[in-house]
Design an enzyme around this catalytic site. Structure first.
Site, PDB file in Angstrom:
ATOM      1  N   GLU A  83    -123.101 -37.223 -36.731  1.00 21.70           N
ATOM      2  CA  GLU A  83    -122.609 -36.264 -37.719  1.00 21.70           C
ATOM      3  C   GLU A  83    -121.280 -35.793 -37.142  1.00 21.70           C
ATOM      4  O   GLU A  83    -121.230 -35.319 -36.004  1.00 21.70           O
ATOM      5  CB  GLU A  83    -123.616 -35.122 -37.815  1.00 21.70           C
ATOM      6  CG  GLU A  83    -123.388 -34.232 -39.011  1.00 21.70           C
ATOM      7  CD  GLU A  83    -123.518 -32.775 -38.640  1.00 21.70           C
ATOM      8  OE1 GLU A  83    -124.618 -32.325 -38.278  1.00 21.70           O
ATOM      9  OE2 GLU A  83    -122.485 -32.077 -38.683  1.00 21.70           O
ATOM     10  N   CYS A 127    -120.024 -26.914 -39.006  1.00 20.66           N
ATOM     11  CA  CYS A 127    -119.707 -28.182 -39.669  1.00 20.66           C
ATOM     12  C   CYS A 127    -119.639 -28.002 -41.181  1.00 20.66           C
ATOM     13  O   CYS A 127    -119.057 -28.838 -41.865  1.00 20.66           O
ATOM     14  CB  CYS A 127    -120.721 -29.255 -39.303  1.00 20.66           C
ATOM     15  SG  CYS A 127    -122.408 -28.706 -39.519  1.00 20.66           S
TER      16      CYS A 127
END
Lengths: 501, 501
Positions: free
Chosen positions: B257, B296
């Site tokens: 990720e 994020c």
């Protein structure tokens, strides 16, 4: 039967290239008369432009619409059986009964995916009302390139499992037609496109490209509009294309099924008496030689404990293999590859159980049985390479521990088989565990060939059997290769897809 | 609080290397006093030998056993909160309330996976009795390397989501401890290992390795005994390691990720009156500045239609951001990286809505709001790079079509958000479709920060948000990254795993 040799760029027949090739009839030892035209890059680009457009339109077509399309493909294939069989047999040298069985399987697969996506439980959704209202569903990845296999011109090529699952998912498909059966590919593609037109599918949902060169195959895999690849073929080819797919600016899922040795572990109890020996010799002779041994699940290695029972089994198995007769292989190239691997295995210590025949050819290959000791097997990798043809190696072990050590050096496999007939002793249990860690399917007291197409099937396995052990090439779950989850958070009803309303 | 600076090779503390480094307290602008010892290759090898052994032993431990282990880790963390908060705050400069919230989340995740694998529906099995008896279940992949994130020392690092899901799956875990919070990592690892011992887990089920150099990170990813990787971090690092994982002799699943711009599309109706403008300014100021913007899912791009309503929104948002005050960033390195990206965006045409402060530092960063035109945004890629800190760019568009064209150039994202307040007009619908194709989660009328941990969550998205859009890093499905299907064909009851009996 009219083969133009051209490619389908969506609905349009196109043949702009100046590289030509022909398919081969191994049975008759001659080239087929139709002339295949290899595409040029510009035609690949055109197919992808159409596929991208089609993908956008597909967003407005329901699961029911795609389901009708798949069923109509099945109808079209069913209605044109004779024509399809004719070109299939000319290009594969397989029998008519095999052609029938394979077309039936292809039709069943299409109907299985049609039913799967039309069912209420597709796509799998999850809802959650906590701090937020969350609704999860799946979206298709986008245009998928399919590299068909040589050995299943119907069931794992043009509109085989990869294409059917991708179309079911809502992904346009661009087939890289296998050059060994490019005529069959064109004819199948024609009926896929008739079905697409009949059921109102957008132009570009399906293209069939004649590609033989590695360069053009690589170009397709690296094309920015390709969002995933399904490949069935050799380890060398699959691995090379896999690496290209991962090195792209945007890496894409690349699922390759690349072959398997399908080890069989024979516990002494499975050869305890003459009946058992006869039984397994018959079953394995067919499993090794059916389809000229050109199956990804053909048993290539038989591990057994040496002794008189094994000697009897080897003799009987050879006799049964002889009874299965000579076979035509799919193509002289595959025949040459097979004979090379056989020679390598021989030179690595694989003894011929009976002497090889000297005068074999692509149109007349007998089955071969080699044997070696577990020591030879452990020390020489040439005894662990897939022989894509009617051959197997018996690995003679000292005892079950020795057998376990031998199978422990194997890489990932599609299947592993265990034969036994009395109680499960600790040695057998250990072997079962060793097999389990290396395969996608464990078979007990049966043969590995024959892959049922259903939800419970898993046709995959650790590398190098496939590039990703988490996915399957056969069965309804094959669709998962082409889908990604998406969550809708507090999204109003109006904007939700039907399955979440 | 005792930090030795050593690594855990299974249960054993080890510090054979001679490279040392320290973590940093941004709040106090000084290094922490504990000395971290980087591992040497030999220690990585030892951890993997132990992990391989542990993996074999884990085959005999039931889901219930692993479930107890996960719950005991949760207990251990819960019992040592104060000690954990102390080192967490010293190494991250995050607040105590954030430490608490994050530890709670970590504990909840462990309990979620414990409950998931203990439930009757885990693992998902499928049975079929046709020609053969087929039973499908799942097996763990083997030892998994976890590269923890910088920004979640508890929830996405040592025993965060990746480690918890891998352990739940039955995979031993080797953590590459994040060098910015290596002390927190060691302390958390200590409690994980106490829990392992208390619940009878094999030595090697968990190791925590202090690694700072790229070389050693690469060595870990390429280690033949590593069977999968979970990575949370930058695109550059993730991509480089991903390629190494795919180039191995045996390629392995590598889930990374790697960050996201989290675009927000503001329909004019969302800024229709002063109340709405105030409402969204408040909500987004917090979403941009919370945790110093080091999330994020921080909204990095706000697309809106230019005009007086947008001018009011920009002014109010700046005021609200100022009200959120100054922040300490996790580490001076991240501060420097953030300031560089901010400067690049400025030079690319991102105007400061208010003048930047001149005297900022890692211990005192205000929030920044830039704005640019859609033309500038389309022509300059520096306006499309993640700024990992408290900053966002308002992209001023002519109309909804122009907005749609601007978001269409975006790569894959974790999230995409849409704000509106009246009926859904065709322009909005088109934008929704454009967002949907690019993200793993669509949010309507909310902020993207705040990721609920549940089965319905999907935290992932098309590349470069992740390396594989088909998997999630958050929620119960995160376990699917570490499992592969296997089918048992005609296997006797005695040899079947419990869930298939």
């Amino acid at each position: 039967m009219m083969i133009t040799g051209k490619s389908y760029i969506g609905r349009e027949l196109s043949g702009k290239g100046n590289v030509h090739y022909r398919t081969f009839n191994s049975n008759e030892e001659k080239e087929n008369h139709w002339n295949i035209v290899e595409v040029v890059r510009e035609e690949i680009d055109s197919a992808l432009i159409k596929a991208k457009q089609a993908f956008l339109s597909l967003g407005k077509i329901t699961e029911e619409g795609r389901s009708k399309f798949l069923r109509e493909i099945a109808n079209q294939l069913d209605e044109h059986r004779d024509e399809l069989y004719e070109v299939y047999m000319a290009e594969s040298s397989l029998t008519r009964s095999r052609a029938e069985a394979e077309l039936n399987r292809t039709i069943n697969q299409l109907e299985l995916f049609a039913a799967h996506i039309a069912s209420d439980s597709y796509p799998e959704t999850v809802r959650h009302s906590g701090v937020n209202d969350l609704k999860k569903t799946y979206l298709p990845l986008g245009p998928i390139a399919v590299f068909g296999s040589s050995n299943f011109p119907f069931a794992y090529s043009t509109i085989g499992g990869d294409s059917a699952s991708a179309l079911a998912a809502g992904c346009p498909v661009i087939v890289k037609a296998h050059p060994m059966h490019a005529g069959t590919g064109e004819l199948v593609a024609k009926y896929v496109l008739i079905a697409a037109e009949k059921t109102g599918m957008p132009d570009g949902i399906f293209s069939n490209l004649n590609i033989r060169s590695h360069d053009l195959g690589a170009y397709l895999v690296q094309h920015p509009e390709v969002k995933g690849v399904g490949f069935t073929g050799s380890l060398t080819g699959g691995r090379a294309l896999f690496e290209l797919a991962q090195k792209r600016e945007v890496p894409i899922p690349f699922f390759a099924e690349m072959g398997s040795l399908n080890p069989v572990c024979i516990h002494p109890s499975a050869l305890l008496n003459a009946d058992l020996i006869q039984n397994w010799a018959k079953a394995f002779a067919r499993s090794i030689s059916d389809g000229a041994g050109q199956f990804c699940t053909k048993p290539g290695l038989l591990f057994a404990i040496k002794g008189s029972a094994l000697e009897s089994f080897k003799m009987l198995l050879t006799e049964e293999l002889e009874r299965c007769g000579h076979h035509s292989m799919l193509h002289p190239e595959l025949y040459n590859g097979f004979m090379n691997k056989l020679t390598e295995a021989s030179q690595a210590g694989g003894n011929q159980v009976r002497m090889f025949e000297q005068n074999t050819s692509a149109s007349s290959v007998p089955s071969f049985l080699l044997s070696c000791t577990s020591e030879q097997f452990l020390s020489n990798k040439d005894l662990r390479h897939e022989m894509f043809g009617p051959a197997a190696i018996v690995v003679e072990c000292q005892d079950l521990t020795d057998m376990n050590n031998a199978i422990a050096v194997l890489d990932g496999q599609l299947t592993g088989t265990m034969l036994y007939s009395d109680t499960i002793d600790p040695g057998l249990r250990i072997i079962f565990e060793t097999i389990k860690e290396r395969v996608g399917r464990v078979i007990v007291n049966g043969v590995p060939t024959g892959v049922e197409v259903c939800e419970a099937m898993h046709h995959g396995g650790p590398y190098p059997a496939t590039t990703d052990a988490r996915f399957t090439a056969v069965g309804t779950n094959a669709i998962r290769r082409w889908l990604r989850p998406i969550v809708y958070q507090n999204v109003p009803e109006e904007l939700l897809p039907d399955e979440l309303k």
